[in-house]
Write an enzyme that holds these catalytic residues in place. Structure first.
Site, short mmCIF file in Angstrom:
data_model
loop_
_atom_site.label_atom_id
_atom_site.label_comp_id
_atom_site.label_asym_id
_atom_site.label_seq_id
_atom_site.Cartn_x
_atom_site.Cartn_y
_atom_site.Cartn_z
CG HIS A 233 51.37 65.85 34.72
ND1 HIS A 233 51.21 65.29 35.96
CD2 HIS A 233 50.51 66.90 34.66
CE1 HIS A 233 50.27 65.96 36.63
NE2 HIS A 233 49.84 66.95 35.86
CB CYS B 102 52.97 95.60 47.88
SG CYS B 102 52.16 94.08 47.32
#
Length: 479
Positions: free
Chosen positions: A49, A441
């Site tokens: 931010h 995977c």
């Protein structure tokens, strides 16, 4: 006997540990989970931010602006992904224009540079997919995006290389004052220390209240998110906010540093400090709120949804520093948004306070850099050839969605504070984070983990604890 015990190996605890490792101090980090980055730090908006929202003069404002300023240099030192993409705050009503102006003035008081209010056609020149209902927007060019996993892991690894111990699966049960400092009872035995750093996220009030008469109250605020496929990653280029409310900065839309698109979070105060379940209601609410900013938001391309908890303290600000009635006990509590952005500054702030209290001197030699795992998906042809020449495992693709190789997974397991679970590998390499969400995977990653850790596949976990991946054997020759 330690000089400092840090409770919590999230981004705040790891940032503090990294800064403490600059000093001649015996420091240990206690973490109840099996790895770093297992709480709030792994389930957030991944936003750096700019700092325009926090109340001027508050610790949130000071730490946010300073942390944002430090992030780019830190990303180069510790080799984690960071991009200054800028942020936009949307205003949908002419009646709300004064609020947008107030937000700009608040940011300027906080020291945020380059704030600008934009209206007219320039809105859609900057972001073509925004709603046509937008009347004006606040542009903050210093806003950014980061990988929260890579940031936290980088801080922790660097702290470890510089001498900080990490004790995982270590649950703090009780803290008592003694003549020399504090006695910390855990499920793994007793740790004695001069100073304690309380960076325990949503549990920080529990540990604070064990030693202080001035009680803290932290409410978990749940936020749900949707992560979209990389094909949606260019839908917006900036981080898109709506005008903030009392419940926070609202549902945002942002690209990620890895090329995905993220929407969220919702905001729901709950009592369960482990309540990270996603809900149909939450996702519906997220969808409706996000589409106020951009009607064509491609939520149909969502590949996963998740929820995280923010540690909302009743006072509304970060609680940082030494307790008046508990000398040597330092809080890093109530670290909700913008906690990730503030982490580098909080680390420096508390490490300096603690080093002054203990009269600690800086080390003559401090290793301030580290290199991340080479990323084959982002490497040039020449770089890939060099990696394979050094280690042929870099030529064996394990995760097809994210193009992660066996060499990267081996690196993730073998490096300081290496991965011990499927999620540990995922956070370090992105194996399993793609479109199929580990459907292809995970068995191959498990084979590598079992081989490297010297464990039976039956012992492997998704994320430590009881999260076993397999229930039994169906073939006699299974090894």
């Amino acid at each position: 006997m330690y000089d400092v015990v840090v409770i919590g190996a999230g981004v705040i605890g790891s940032a503090i540990a990294r800064e403490l490792s600059r000093y001649q101090l015996k420091t240990v980090v206690l973490e109840k989970e099996e790895d770093v980055c297992c709480g709030t730090s792994k389930a957030n908006s991944a936003i750096v931010h700019a700092g325009f929202d926090a109340k001027p003069g508050s610790m949130k404002a000071k730490m946010n602006v300073e942390g944002s300023k430090r992030m780019e240099a830190l990303s180069k030192e510790l080799d984690f992904p960071y991009k200054r993409n800028g942020s936009l705050v949307l205003c949908f009503s002419l009646e709300d224009l004064p609020r947008l102006q107030e937000l700009k003035e608040k940011g300027e008081k906080n020291g945020v540079q380059g704030l600008e209010i934009i209206s007219g056609e320039k809105i859609w020149e900057m972001e073509p997919n925004l709603s046509k209902e937008v009347k004006a927007m606040l542009y903050a060019p210093t806003g950014g995006i980061v990988c929260p996993f890579k940031l936290t892991i980088a801080l922790a690894e660097n702290a470890n290389v510089n001498g900080v111990e990490f004790q995982f699966n270590t649950q703090v049960e009780e803290i008592k004052k003694n003549t020399e400092g504090y006695c910390i009872q855990t499920n793994k035995g007793v740790f004695e220390t001069v100073c304690v750093v309380n960076a325990a996220g949503v549990y920080a009030d529990v540990f604070h209240n064990m030693v202080s008469r001035n009680k803290l109250s932290i409410t978990p605020r749940k936020g749900e998110y949707c992560l979209m496929d990389k094909k949606a990653g260019t839908f917006v280029s900036h981080t898109i906010f709506q005008l903030p409310t009392a419940m926070g900065k609202g549902v945002l839309i942002t690209p990620t540093v890895h090329g995905n698109l993220l929407a969220g979070p919702t905001a729901e105060d709950i009592s369960d400090k482990e309540g990270v379940q996603t809900t149909s209601y939450g996702i519906e609410k997220l969808s409706a709120q996000a589409r106020v900013s951009a009607e064509k938001l491609p939520l149909h391309m969502t590949i996963t949804s998740f929820a995280g908890l923010r540690a909302t303290e009743a006072g509304g600000d970060f609680v940082l520093g030494e307790l008046e009635d508990a000398p040597g006990f330092f809080d890093a509590a109530g670290i909700e948004s913008p906690g990730l952005s503030s982490a580098p500054a909080i680390g420096v702030y508390l490490a300096e306070e603690i080093s002054r209290k203990l009269g600690a001197e800086k080390k003559e030699y401090f290793q301030n850099t580290r290199k991340d795992i080479p990323c084959v998906a982002e490497a040039s042809k020449e770089e890939i050839q060099a990696l394979i020449a050094e280690n042929p495992a870099y030529g064996n693709i394990i995760c097809r969605c994210e193009t992660v190789t066996e060499g990267e997974i081996l690196n993730a397991i073998r490096r300081p504070l290496g991965a011990k679970s499927l999620d540990g590998v995922k956070r370090r390499t992105r194996a399993g984070m793609g479109r199929c969400q580990s459907g292809f995977c995970s068995p191959r990653t498990m084979e590598i983990l079992a081989r490297e850790l010297g464990k039976s596949p039956l012992e492997l976990t998704k994320a430590g604890g009881e999260s076993k991946l397999l229930t039994g054997v169906i073939k006699e020759d299974f090894t």
